[in-house]
Design a protein around this motif. Structure first.
Motif, PDB file in Angstrom:
ATOM      1  N   SER A  88       0.834  -1.190   0.000  1.00  0.00           N
ATOM      2  CA  SER A  88       0.000   0.000   0.000  1.00  0.00           C
ATOM      3  C   SER A  88       0.871   1.243   0.000  1.00  0.00           C
ATOM      4  N   ASP A  89       0.642   2.087  -1.020  1.00  0.00           N
ATOM      5  CA  ASP A  89       1.410   3.323  -1.118  1.00  0.00           C
ATOM      6  C   ASP A  89       0.625   4.508  -0.565  1.00  0.00           C
ATOM      7  N   SER A  90      -0.703   4.479  -0.760  1.00  0.00           N
ATOM      8  CA  SER A  90      -1.514   5.584  -0.248  1.00  0.00           C
ATOM      9  C   SER A  90      -2.965   5.143  -0.109  1.00  0.00           C
ATOM     10  N   THR A  91      -3.666   5.767   0.843  1.00  0.00           N
ATOM     11  CA  THR A  91      -5.094   5.555   1.049  1.00  0.00           C
ATOM     12  C   THR A  91      -5.756   6.910   1.203  1.00  0.00           C
ATOM     13  N   VAL A  92      -6.773   7.149   0.384  1.00  0.00           N
ATOM     14  CA  VAL A  92      -7.451   8.445   0.407  1.00  0.00           C
ATOM     15  C   VAL A  92      -8.952   8.206   0.449  1.00  0.00           C
ATOM     16  N   GLY A  93      -9.644   8.885   1.328  1.00  0.00           N
ATOM     17  CA  GLY A  93     -11.100   8.811   1.410  1.00  0.00           C
ATOM     18  C   GLY A  93     -11.716  10.191   1.329  1.00  0.00           C
ATOM     19  N   GLY A  94     -12.858  10.310   0.649  1.00  0.00           N
ATOM     20  CA  GLY A  94     -13.481  11.620   0.517  1.00  0.00           C
ATOM     21  C   GLY A  94     -14.964  11.541   0.233  1.00  0.00           C
ATOM     22  N   LEU A  95     -15.619  12.695   0.342  1.00  0.00           N
ATOM     23  CA  LEU A  95     -17.042  12.846   0.048  1.00  0.00           C
ATOM     24  C   LEU A  95     -17.190  13.517  -1.305  1.00  0.00           C
ATOM     25  N   THR A  96     -17.947  12.892  -2.210  1.00  0.00           N
ATOM     26  CA  THR A  96     -18.117  13.421  -3.564  1.00  0.00           C
ATOM     27  C   THR A  96     -19.579  13.762  -3.815  1.00  0.00           C
TER      28      THR A  96
END
Length: 423
Positions: A88-96
């Motif tokens: 795992s290089d990156s984890t991103v979570g967001g509201l769209t």
């Protein structure tokens, strides 16, 4: 003793259960006698056709709400994980938040079409009520008339039984030949056969009425046929108003309008589409997230211009136009059908009313003739044949009167339905 007591107790328990079951079954089988107003309410609540029409309204309403959701902003939470060499290089979570629209107004056209479909479902329910009213009126008043005819047949049997006893007595006294007894027996057999036929007719109309009510156990109120007043109508229908406002024609007009909207909708197949979305990052983690800023919004807009769709739009328009042409043709056909039904129902009502008046007068005259014939027979001034002929004419006149009265009631209901109204 204890064993006998135990068996006795079981026997009493079984007897109580059996009596309760018999009472319950008898109660369930007894039909409710209702006047026309009460029967109509039961029909409205239990008619299978109306239940189906109500479900169609619910489905059309849901379809309208579903179509309208295409103009709303949608939201979603997304989590993206990036792998680098299996780790795992990156984890991103967001509201769209997203919104897309056809630049030719496709969404508005779809909503307009769905709204017209909902209006059609509501009108179809009203038309189903009018059809139910016409069919139920026929079944109810036919069953009530059959009750009256059966009651008259029972009275005729009693009179002919009494007449047979009188003929036998006179034959024993040597006042009349045996032929008179045979004639009285034949007349009684004929009356009983007529009673059996009328009973089967009544049961058929009872079954029809119950079927329209979803097999609810209802019957016309006893003696209501004799008490009901004949509807009197002197004014002819307003034909032009019916053509403009009859539910069947209004429904077909809505069908034309909906197909016009569908033609416009089909033409938007190659129209440009714009999509707008905004994303706010809620959390991040990993070495590859340095370019992501937390708690900030990022937005993007996309313009989609179709170049080719393999003829889908072209043939979709042709199909929609064909349905529109069919709807226009059906509109003209529906107008002709409504006018024909209205004209024939008005003429039928007028004829039925005139026939009822003449049948009523004839019954009064034949009734007097029968009374005079019986009086003359009792005084020895006329023969048995005269009495039997008078009784037969009276029975025929009464049957014609009952049929004429029923026809007026049914034809009036048909006229009301042809005008597109409910009483």
């Amino acid at each position: 003793m204890e064993e006998n007591y135990r068996y006795t107790k079981k026997g009493l328990l079984l007897l109580v259960i059996s009596l309760f079951a018999l009472f319950f079954a008898t109660t369930m089988c007894v039909a409710d006698e209702m006047n026309w107003g009460g029967a109509w309410q039961v029909l409205l609540e239990n008619s299978p056709s109306l239940k189906a029409a109500r479900h169609a309204i619910t489905a059309a309403e849901a379809s309208l709400k579903l179509t309208g959701s295409n103009k709303r902003i949608t939201s979603s939470i997304t989590v993206t994980e990036t792998l680098q060499e299996g780790a795992s290089d990156s984890t991103v979570g967001g509201l769209t938040l997203s919104y897309s629209a056809n630049l030719a107004g496709r969404e508005d056209l779809a909503i307009a079409s769905a709204r017209l479909a909902y209006d059609e479902a509501v009108l179809s329910y009203k038309i189903a009520k009018i059809r139910l009213f016409q069919n139920a009126s026929f079944a109810y008043w036919s069953a009530a008339a059959a009750d009256a005819a059966l009651k008259a047949a029972e009275e005729e049997i009693r009179k002919r039984e009494a007449f047979l006893e009188d003929a036998k007595l006179r034959y024993k006294q040597g006042l009349v030949p045996q032929l008179d007894v045979f004639r009285a027996e034949s007349a009684l057999a004929e009356a009983r056969a007529s009673y059996a036929y009328k009973k089967s007719v009544r049961e058929g109309f009872y079954a029809m009425l119950k079927g329209l009510a979803g097999w609810t156990n209802i019957e016309p109120q006893k003696d209501i046929f004799e008490k009901v007043e004949i509807p009197v109508r002197k004014d002819a229908p307003d034909y032009f108003s019916v053509i403009e406002n009859h539910p069947a024609i209004v429904l077909q007009n809505l069908e034309v309008s909906r197909n016009k909207a569908l033609v416009k909708l089909a033409r938007t197949g190659m129209a440009p589409q714009i999509s707008i979305s905004g994303t706010r990052n809620l959390f991040k983690g990993g070495a590859g997230t340095s370019t992501y800023a937390e708690d900030r919004w990022s937005a993007q807009a996309t313009l989609l211009i179709p170049i080719g769709d393999g003829g889908k739009t072209k043939w979709g328009v042709k199909q929609a136009q064909a349905y529109l042409d069919m709807a226009k043709s059906e509109l003209g056909k529906e107008k002709a059908t409504v006018m024909e039904e209205l004209f024939s129902s008005w003429e039928e009502y007028k004829s039925a009313f005139e026939n009822y008046i003449s049948s009523k007068k004839r019954l009064e005259l034949v009734s007097k003739e029968r009374d005079i014939s019986i009086l003359r027979y009792n005084e020895g001034l006329s023969s048995q044949l005269d009495v039997l002929d008078a009784q037969s004419r009276y029975a025929d006149s009464l049957a014609s009167y009952i049929e004429a009265k029923k026809t007026v009631l049914v034809s009036y209901a048909r006229l009301i339905a042809a005008e597109g109204h409910l009483p």
